[in-house]
Design a protein around this motif. Structure first.
Motif: not given
Length: 126
Positions: A69-92
């Motif tokens: 996972v990667t957390i990031s923020v775009d201050n210009a858009k006032n938006t927080l993001y979470l990029q999630m890769n290689s997802l597993e059923p346990e991430d539900t």
């Protein structure tokens, strides 16, 4: 008044990726001591911290998710993001955006947040 609205959840197959977004209003994030974070709560389990970030972009990840996972923020858009890769059923889980904690030493904690979004469902099938 602080408002956090998550989006981007959905259903995905194991191994897939999702990017969650959190639109933020009423909260000025661009201070080094201010923190925002992502949490999740799986059925029958307690809510757990996933990742946190401060106004300077310093990040903190839960050990179990580091590298996926990667957390990031775009201050210009006032938006927080979470990029999630290689997802597993346990991430539900329901994934929540949070704000309002302050820096502890040099990192943002994965607890003690004051403001919460309503959550977005992520379902990973095998």
């Amino acid at each position: 008044q602080v408002h956090l609205v998550e989006s981007g959840g959905g259903s995905v197959q194991a191994g897939g990726s999702l990017r969650l977004s959190c639109a933020v209003s009423g909260y000025t994030f661009s201070y080094i001591y201010r923190c925002m974070a992502w949490f999740r709560q799986a059925p029958g389990k307690e809510r757990e911290g996933v990742a946190a970030i401060n106004g300077a972009g310093t990040t903190n990840y839960a050990d179990s998710l580091k590298g996926r996972v990667t957390i990031s923020v775009d201050n210009a858009k006032n938006t927080l993001y979470l990029q999630m890769n290689s997802l597993e059923p346990e991430d539900t889980a329901i994934y929540y955006c949070a704000a309002g904690a302050t820096l502890v030493s040099t990192t943002c904690p994965l607890k003690n947040y004051n403001y919460w979004g309503q959550g977005t469902q992520v379902t990973v099938s095998s």
